[in-house]
Design a protein around this motif. Sequence first.
Motif, mmCIF file in Angstrom:
data_model
loop_
_atom_site.group_PDB
_atom_site.id
_atom_site.type_symbol
_atom_site.label_atom_id
_atom_site.label_comp_id
_atom_site.label_asym_id
_atom_site.label_seq_id
_atom_site.Cartn_x
_atom_site.Cartn_y
_atom_site.Cartn_z
ATOM 1 N N ALA A 82 0.973 -1.138 0.060
ATOM 2 C CA ALA A 82 -0.017 -0.004 -0.265
ATOM 3 C C ALA A 82 0.832 1.195 -0.031
ATOM 4 N N ILE A 83 1.919 1.231 0.809
ATOM 5 C CA ILE A 83 2.803 2.515 0.884
ATOM 6 C C ILE A 83 3.333 2.571 -0.501
ATOM 7 N N ALA A 84 3.678 1.420 -1.353
ATOM 8 C CA ALA A 84 4.454 1.442 -2.683
ATOM 9 C C ALA A 84 3.497 2.129 -3.733
ATOM 10 N N ALA A 85 2.260 1.812 -3.373
ATOM 11 C CA ALA A 85 1.090 2.310 -4.302
ATOM 12 C C ALA A 85 0.754 3.798 -3.931
ATOM 13 N N GLY A 86 1.354 4.372 -3.048
ATOM 14 C CA GLY A 86 1.128 5.864 -2.931
ATOM 15 C C GLY A 86 -0.027 6.184 -1.865
ATOM 16 N N ALA A 87 -0.347 5.184 -0.958
ATOM 17 C CA ALA A 87 -1.387 5.421 -0.053
ATOM 18 C C ALA A 87 -0.733 6.444 1.296
ATOM 19 N N ASP A 88 -1.681 7.411 1.472
ATOM 20 C CA ASP A 88 -1.354 8.222 2.501
ATOM 21 C C ASP A 88 -1.984 7.445 4.053
ATOM 22 N N ALA A 89 -2.779 6.479 3.845
ATOM 23 C CA ALA A 89 -3.472 5.698 4.930
ATOM 24 C C ALA A 89 -3.443 4.298 4.397
ATOM 25 N N PHE A 90 -3.659 3.156 5.623
ATOM 26 C CA PHE A 90 -3.977 1.981 5.122
ATOM 27 C C PHE A 90 -5.068 1.612 6.045
ATOM 28 N N ILE A 91 -6.309 0.937 5.659
ATOM 29 C CA ILE A 91 -7.394 0.613 6.449
ATOM 30 C C ILE A 91 -7.237 -1.025 6.176
ATOM 31 N N THR A 92 -7.216 -1.566 7.475
ATOM 32 C CA THR A 92 -7.371 -2.980 7.522
ATOM 33 C C THR A 92 -7.939 -3.789 8.833
ATOM 34 N N GLY A 93 -7.835 -5.089 8.888
ATOM 35 C CA GLY A 93 -8.725 -5.465 10.085
ATOM 36 C C GLY A 93 -7.700 -5.514 11.355
ATOM 37 N N GLU A 94 -6.439 -5.990 11.202
ATOM 38 C CA GLU A 94 -5.596 -6.281 12.076
ATOM 39 C C GLU A 94 -4.151 -5.643 12.003
ATOM 40 N N ILE A 95 -3.260 -5.483 13.191
ATOM 41 C CA ILE A 95 -1.968 -4.900 13.265
ATOM 42 C C ILE A 95 -1.031 -5.755 13.958
ATOM 43 N N SER A 96 0.063 -5.992 13.293
ATOM 44 C CA SER A 96 0.980 -6.716 13.799
ATOM 45 C C SER A 96 2.168 -6.002 14.285
ATOM 46 N N GLU A 97 3.113 -6.317 15.106
ATOM 47 C CA GLU A 97 4.204 -5.473 15.613
ATOM 48 C C GLU A 97 4.873 -4.709 14.524
ATOM 49 N N PRO A 98 5.238 -5.517 13.344
ATOM 50 C CA PRO A 98 6.165 -4.716 12.610
ATOM 51 C C PRO A 98 5.481 -3.352 11.814
ATOM 52 N N GLN A 99 4.038 -3.395 11.583
ATOM 53 C CA GLN A 99 3.513 -2.412 10.985
ATOM 54 C C GLN A 99 3.415 -0.999 11.876
ATOM 55 N N ALA A 100 3.421 -1.061 13.069
ATOM 56 C CA ALA A 100 3.596 0.161 13.724
ATOM 57 C C ALA A 100 4.871 0.963 13.448
#
Length: 257
Positions: free
Chosen positions: A192-210
């Motif tokens: 999502a970052i590579a696609a140019g997103a300013d924000a990403f919405i999903t269901g869950e978060i794991s340790e690396p994403q923060a």
Amino acid sequence: MSTTRHELLHAFDLLLAPGRFKDYGPNGLQVEGRTVVRKIVSGVTASRALIEAAIESDADAIFVHHGLFWRGQDGRVTGWMKQRLGLLLGRDINLFAYHLPLDAHPELGNNAQLGLKLGLVAHAGPGGRFGEQELGFIGTQEGDGSFDSARTLATHVESVLKRPVTLVDAAQRPIRNIAWCTGGAQGYFEAAIAAGADAFITGEISEPQAHYAREMGVAFLACGHHATERYGAPAVAGHVAAQLGLTHEFIDIDNPA
């Protein structure tokens, strides 16, 4: 009115094209029940609670996103698996499950329906999809608009989904390009970052994403696995039921995850 189990399976397969996807388990008919189908109950997960509610509702078939069988699981029929299968087989109820095909459908799938609920519109053409098997959607607020901050976006999501959102936002800037992929799609964040997103919405978060969110300046919103995937199953099952003249009921079994 009624249809046959075979005709119902054909309608689901024709709509969702499961052969296009590499998935984590079997898509389609997972448990064979009675031949004639008059009523479909849809839900997110083939839990015992959903199966019991479907029995109470006099359903002939259940349509879910999360079925009973997954790649690499223990194949023994004991414990919770025995209980769920016992209910289905004892009442002769068909279980249909579609995982990634249900996420990906461009109008009725989980991602499309979540976008619709949140007022998000994917960019036209290939630029509106990203990630493995192009499951992720990316676009803007309806009317080509933007949110003045990630916190404003999170508040909007909370009001629609009616549950708290975990927000990681280091950039503190307006949000225009929003990527989303329902359920346990935290692994899609880098795409999502590579696609140019300013924000990403999903269901869950794991340790690396923060850490990725803080270091890359892209907001991450974890909104609940179940909460983000409540919309595809009733949309697809309702569409097919209307097509075949069947009765349909969506039963939402609450899940805090």
